[in-house]
Design a protein around this motif. Structure first.
Motif, short mmCIF file in Angstrom:
data_model
loop_
_atom_site.label_atom_id
_atom_site.label_comp_id
_atom_site.label_asym_id
_atom_site.label_seq_id
_atom_site.Cartn_x
_atom_site.Cartn_y
_atom_site.Cartn_z
N SER A 168 -29.67 -2.98 -32.80
CA SER A 168 -30.65 -2.23 -32.60
C SER A 168 -31.11 -0.99 -31.62
CB SER A 168 -31.89 -3.09 -32.69
OG SER A 168 -32.47 -2.92 -32.12
N GLY A 169 -32.52 0.25 -31.98
CA GLY A 169 -32.11 0.89 -31.08
C GLY A 169 -33.16 -0.08 -29.48
N GLN A 171 -32.38 -3.17 -28.45
CA GLN A 171 -31.07 -3.65 -28.09
C GLN A 171 -29.80 -3.11 -27.27
OE1 GLN A 171 -29.40 -5.31 -31.77
NE2 GLN A 171 -29.41 -7.25 -31.21
N ARG A 172 -29.99 -1.96 -27.93
CA ARG A 172 -29.11 -0.73 -27.18
C ARG A 172 -30.08 -0.33 -25.63
NH1 ARG A 172 -28.28 1.53 -31.83
NH2 ARG A 172 -29.74 3.07 -31.51
N GLN A 173 -31.37 0.03 -25.77
CA GLN A 173 -31.88 0.28 -24.15
C GLN A 173 -32.09 -1.02 -23.70
OE1 GLN A 173 -33.99 2.11 -23.30
NE2 GLN A 173 -34.86 4.17 -25.00
N CYS A 174 -32.42 -1.83 -23.92
CA CYS A 174 -32.42 -3.44 -23.10
C CYS A 174 -30.04 -3.90 -22.75
CB CYS A 174 -32.19 -4.87 -24.16
SG CYS A 174 -33.57 -5.05 -24.53
N VAL A 175 -29.63 -3.64 -23.45
CA VAL A 175 -28.44 -3.21 -23.19
C VAL A 175 -27.64 -2.08 -21.36
CG1 VAL A 175 -26.26 -2.77 -23.01
CG2 VAL A 175 -27.01 -3.96 -24.41
N ALA A 176 -28.65 -1.18 -21.83
CA ALA A 176 -28.09 -0.24 -20.72
C ALA A 176 -29.28 -0.65 -19.39
CB ALA A 176 -29.85 1.43 -21.27
N ILE A 177 -30.75 -1.06 -19.71
CA ILE A 177 -30.89 -1.59 -18.15
C ILE A 177 -30.40 -2.16 -17.33
CG2 ILE A 177 -33.33 -2.89 -18.02
CD1 ILE A 177 -34.88 -1.51 -19.99
N ALA A 178 -29.73 -3.68 -18.18
CA ALA A 178 -28.91 -4.58 -17.77
C ALA A 178 -28.10 -4.22 -16.86
CB ALA A 178 -28.16 -5.71 -18.99
N ARG A 179 -27.51 -3.08 -17.64
CA ARG A 179 -25.78 -1.63 -17.18
C ARG A 179 -26.76 -1.67 -16.13
NH1 ARG A 179 -23.42 2.92 -20.39
NH2 ARG A 179 -25.70 3.70 -19.85
N ALA A 180 -28.44 -1.20 -15.40
CA ALA A 180 -28.08 -0.29 -14.12
C ALA A 180 -28.81 -1.30 -13.58
CB ALA A 180 -29.58 0.65 -15.04
N VAL A 181 -29.11 -2.20 -13.78
CA VAL A 181 -29.32 -3.98 -13.10
C VAL A 181 -27.94 -4.22 -12.49
CG1 VAL A 181 -30.43 -6.27 -12.82
CG2 VAL A 181 -31.41 -4.31 -13.99
N TYR A 182 -26.65 -4.62 -13.21
CA TYR A 182 -25.91 -4.69 -12.62
C TYR A 182 -25.12 -3.67 -11.30
CZ TYR A 182 -20.54 -5.98 -12.53
OH TYR A 182 -19.68 -6.73 -11.96
N PHE A 183 -24.95 -2.54 -11.95
CA PHE A 183 -24.47 -2.09 -10.58
C PHE A 183 -25.33 -1.08 -9.21
CE2 PHE A 183 -21.56 -0.87 -14.91
CZ PHE A 183 -20.61 -1.35 -13.38
N GLY A 184 -26.44 -2.42 -9.70
CA GLY A 184 -26.56 -1.89 -8.24
C GLY A 184 -28.56 -1.61 -7.96
N ALA A 185 -29.01 -1.44 -8.75
CA ALA A 185 -30.38 -0.26 -9.41
C ALA A 185 -31.25 -0.85 -8.87
CB ALA A 185 -30.42 0.25 -10.27
N ARG A 186 -31.63 -0.11 -7.90
CA ARG A 186 -33.09 -0.73 -7.24
C ARG A 186 -34.57 -0.18 -8.31
NH1 ARG A 186 -33.93 -0.02 -1.80
NH2 ARG A 186 -32.95 2.08 -1.78
N VAL A 187 -34.03 1.08 -8.40
CA VAL A 187 -35.19 2.47 -9.02
C VAL A 187 -35.06 2.23 -10.11
CG1 VAL A 187 -36.68 3.88 -8.70
CG2 VAL A 187 -36.20 2.24 -6.91
N LEU A 188 -35.46 1.90 -11.12
CA LEU A 188 -34.78 1.86 -12.52
C LEU A 188 -36.23 2.88 -13.42
CD1 LEU A 188 -33.10 1.15 -14.64
CD2 LEU A 188 -34.37 -0.87 -15.43
N ILE A 189 -35.47 4.58 -13.92
CA ILE A 189 -35.91 4.76 -14.11
C ILE A 189 -36.36 4.78 -16.06
CG2 ILE A 189 -37.02 7.65 -14.77
CD1 ILE A 189 -35.23 7.51 -11.60
N LYS A 200 -41.74 -4.01 -33.96
CA LYS A 200 -40.87 -5.18 -32.90
C LYS A 200 -39.73 -4.87 -31.92
CE LYS A 200 -38.84 -9.25 -34.70
NZ LYS A 200 -38.14 -9.26 -35.70
N GLN A 201 -39.50 -3.70 -31.67
CA GLN A 201 -38.30 -3.22 -30.81
C GLN A 201 -39.20 -3.08 -29.75
OE1 GLN A 201 -34.66 -3.38 -31.07
NE2 GLN A 201 -35.22 -5.27 -33.07
N SER A 202 -39.93 -2.49 -29.99
CA SER A 202 -40.66 -1.50 -28.68
C SER A 202 -40.80 -3.26 -27.68
CB SER A 202 -41.98 -1.14 -29.21
OG SER A 202 -41.96 0.28 -30.19
N GLY A 203 -41.52 -4.41 -28.72
CA GLY A 203 -41.76 -5.59 -27.58
C GLY A 203 -40.67 -5.84 -26.90
#
Length: 304
Positions: A168-169, A171-189, A200-203
């Motif tokens: 779902s849209g 879930q894809r957003q959440c995977v992208a967030i987790a990927r950024a965190v794993y690769f060392g992001a300190r500031v996430l835009i 529901k998906q926005s939640g």
């Protein structure tokens, strides 16, 4: 490709100094951007601190995209100062911003829909094994790492081999967030992460925005939805026609005030007056013009 356990970005970011608490992770001081004779952004002040969600709101054309491009290194500011950990910077490429721990998740997410989830997680920073020149992808380690990192963010997927396009849209957003965190992001835009999602998906996405904050990241949440912003935001900045109309902490503003600043209380008052002239439109239930104007004029401490 890389055989570093944390990927190319992670290897670079190990030497990046963490925020020391005295300086914001990212700060704009009287920043602006002009394209020829067009002034897209002017006099913007913004501070992003670890463990906080800074919400930047504004209508179409308010300057949100220009702000993202400056912080992410796509464009350079032409006015004021841009500081990272208190140090003035002039990024010339997004890679320079990423090397300083600034990651951007755009609406299109930069994923390959037909590739598996784990492959998208490591896209461009794949783990490898074996001697040169016959190195090959370390698929098992990538799958295991992707699963662990997603679970650390509270994301549980039954099958990491499924194409990411089948998620779902939200879930894809959440995977992208987790990927950024794993690769060392300190500031996430996050660029309008809930714009094309249902309730529901926005939640789901907002849940993981809060999870990123709990992990100590500084989050810049770009949105035009004040209700979503107020659910997770610690600081609110409202842009209007390229300038900062409002800058307020959560304790200084209510959702109603934020909504009116975002929508423009004066414009709403004028709209109500116009609608009252149209036959068949009932405006009795709408707020009085004086209330709308007063709400728009209310300036909590920190409003610019």
């Amino acid at each position: 490709m890389t055989d570093n356990k944390s990927g190319t970005h992670g290897a670079i970011l190990t030497d990046t100094p963490p925020g020391d608490g005295e300086h914001p992770l990212v700060q704009l001081r009287n920043a602006g951007k002009s394209y020829g004779n067009v002034r897209a952004l002017h006099g913007v002040d913004l501070a992003v601190r670890p463990g906080q969600v800074t919400c930047v709101l504004g209508d179409n054309g308010a300057g949100k995209s220009t702000l993202i491009k400056i912080i992410s290194g796509l464009h350079q500011h032409s006015e004021g100062e841009f500081l990272v950990d208190g140090e003035p910077v002039h990024f010339t490429t997004p890679r320079q911003a990423l090397d300083r721990g600034i990651a951007t998740v755009y609406q299109d997410l930069a994923v390959v829909p037909l590739m598996p989830v784990w492959r998208n997680f490591f896209l461009g920073s794949e783990m490898t094994k074996g001697p040169w020149p016959v190195r090959r992808l370390d698929i098992e380690r990538m799958k295991q790492t992707a699963d662990e990192e997603l679970r650390n963010m509270g994301i549980v997927l039954d099958n990491l081999d499924q194409p990411i396009g089948t998620l779902s849209g939200g879930q894809r957003q959440c995977v992208a967030i987790a990927r950024a965190v794993y690769f060392g992001a300190r500031v996430l835009i996050l660029d309008e992460p809930t714009a094309a999602l249902g309730v529901k998906q926005s939640g789901v996405v907002l849940k993981y925005v809060a999870a990123a904050r709990e992990r100590g990241l500084g989050v810049i949440f770009i949105t035009h939805n004040p209700h979503h912003a107020y659910m997770v935001g610690d600081h609110f900045s409202v842009l209007r026609l390229g300038t900062m109309e409002l800058s307020a902490e959560r304790s200084e503003i209510t959702l109603e005030e934020l909504t009116n600043h975002m929508a423009g209380g004066t414009e709403l008052a004028a709209l109500k007056h116009e609608l009252s002239q149209v036959r068949g439109v009932d405006v009795e239930e709408l707020p009085e013009e004086e209330d709308l104007k007063a709400s728009a004029a209310a300036s909590p401490e920190g409003t610019s």
